[in-house]
Design an enzyme around this catalytic site. Structure first.
Site, mmCIF file in Angstrom:
data_model
loop_
_atom_site.group_PDB
_atom_site.id
_atom_site.type_symbol
_atom_site.label_atom_id
_atom_site.label_comp_id
_atom_site.label_asym_id
_atom_site.label_seq_id
_atom_site.Cartn_x
_atom_site.Cartn_y
_atom_site.Cartn_z
ATOM 1 N N GLY A 31 33.461 53.414 58.978
ATOM 2 C CA GLY A 31 34.061 52.098 58.778
ATOM 3 C C GLY A 31 34.548 51.890 57.360
ATOM 4 O O GLY A 31 34.756 52.842 56.610
ATOM 5 N N HIS A 37 41.548 57.028 56.386
ATOM 6 C CA HIS A 37 41.107 57.024 57.779
ATOM 7 C C HIS A 37 42.291 56.871 58.730
ATOM 8 O O HIS A 37 42.372 57.541 59.758
ATOM 9 C CB HIS A 37 40.139 55.864 58.039
ATOM 10 C CG HIS A 37 38.871 55.908 57.260
ATOM 11 N ND1 HIS A 37 38.606 55.020 56.249
ATOM 12 C CD2 HIS A 37 37.795 56.724 57.347
ATOM 13 C CE1 HIS A 37 37.400 55.277 55.756
ATOM 14 N NE2 HIS A 37 36.892 56.308 56.384
ATOM 15 N N GLN A 61 22.160 60.313 56.630
ATOM 16 C CA GLN A 61 22.887 61.157 55.673
ATOM 17 C C GLN A 61 22.882 60.584 54.262
ATOM 18 O O GLN A 61 23.473 61.162 53.356
ATOM 19 C CB GLN A 61 24.318 61.398 56.148
ATOM 20 C CG GLN A 61 25.244 60.215 56.069
ATOM 21 C CD GLN A 61 26.561 60.483 56.764
ATOM 22 O OE1 GLN A 61 26.620 60.644 57.983
ATOM 23 N NE2 GLN A 61 27.641 60.542 56.002
ATOM 24 N N LYS A 149 39.160 65.490 51.891
ATOM 25 C CA LYS A 149 38.420 64.998 50.718
ATOM 26 C C LYS A 149 36.967 65.444 50.806
ATOM 27 O O LYS A 149 36.361 65.840 49.817
ATOM 28 C CB LYS A 149 38.501 63.484 50.592
ATOM 29 C CG LYS A 149 37.751 62.961 49.352
ATOM 30 C CD LYS A 149 37.890 61.476 49.189
ATOM 31 C CE LYS A 149 37.025 60.711 50.148
ATOM 32 N NZ LYS A 149 35.556 60.810 49.830
#
Length: 281
Positions: A31, A37, A61, A149
């Site tokens: 999000g 994105h 994570q 990235k």
């Protein structure tokens, strides 16, 4: 846009669409969506009949609890952006849906999860593997899209599928880094920077681009030192690591002729906000 909250519902819907002969692309996200994105969404829409996006801020994570709490959450805004991109399905589960009980699975990726990000964020890639494996089971798409990235993450996910999900018929597709006008790699964490920190952040990519031009006149070690010294000269910035590596293995190189494909990977603290980036050499 169809929105599903449970693994069972989204799995049934995706399998139904596949049975109808539709090709399905999947973009997993946490999000706080930005143009990076949305570029993955557009890649998926170009390649597939149906595009599924997931939004879930995965607790396992984050090795720093403060980083997890700080991570931006803006679901209503994200839904608006996805509807503008004509996304077909959003999978937006809550934590109880993805982790009804603690996930104790341990994954081994050889050296890949122990260097660079793996070294400085212990447990991070194990958490990534936990959630991505769950998402891939819930959304059995033909293709899944990841930004370059997070290049080390992309390699880890390819290895996850190869080692642990060999029967999963899914292509892992890398997509280019999307940058701001001043070169800063787009990241949800950029929203957390103060105006002063945001100005400093542009130095990271600008230094990496300059380093790429210096490889013809400097050794690998000299280029590494140039990058660290240049970035750390800004009082807002502190380099955590910068490595020049073989792009296939991520093992460091000592000479420019050691590998056909070479990548420079960096992590920098801008105040308390940690930013990562990479460039091909």
């Amino acid at each position: 846009m169809e929105i599903y909250k449970t693994k069972k519902e989204v799995n049934q819907r995706v399998n139904q669409l596949k049975d109808q002969g539709k090709s399905v692309g999947f973009v997993p996200t946490m999000g706080a969506l930005h143009e990076g994105h949305l570029s993955l969404v557009r890649c998926s829409k170009k390649d597939n009949d149906i595009t599924v996006v997931s939004i879930f801020v995965n607790p396992t994570q984050f090795n720093d609890p403060k980083d997890f709490q700080r991570y931006p959450r803006m679901l209503d805004r994200d839904i608006e952006l996805l509807e503008k991109e004509n996304v077909d399905i959003l999978f937006a589960p809550d934590e109880k849906e993805m982790y009804p009980e603690p996930d104790t699975r341990q994954f081994d990726f050889g050296h890949l999860d122990k260097i660079l990000e793996g070294k400085y964020r212990p447990g991070h890639f194990n958490g990534v593997a936990q959630i991505v494996s769950k998402l891939f089971e819930a959304v059995p798409a033909h293709r899944s899209y990841f930004g370059r990235k997070d290049y080390q993450q992309y390699l880890i996910i390819k290895e996850l599928v190869r080692r642990y999900m060999p029967n999963l018929d899914m292509e892992i597709v890398p997509c280019p880094i999307i940058r701001e006008k001043d070169g800063l790699a787009m990241s949800s964490r950029n929203l957390l920077l103060t105006p002063d920190q945001r100005r400093s952040a542009a130095l990271i990519s600008q230094t990496l681009f300059r380093a790429r031009e210096l490889k013809d006149i400097m050794s690998v070690d000299e280029v590494k030192q140039f990058v660290i010294d240049t970035i750390d000269a800004d009082p807002n910035l502190k380099t955590e690591y910068f490595e020049i590596a073989n792009a296939q293995t991520l093992l460091p190189i000592e000479n420019w002729d050691e590998a056909d494909n070479i990548i420079g990977l960096i992590a920098v603290y801008d105040g308390e906000i940690r930013l990562i980036d990479n460039v091909d050499f």
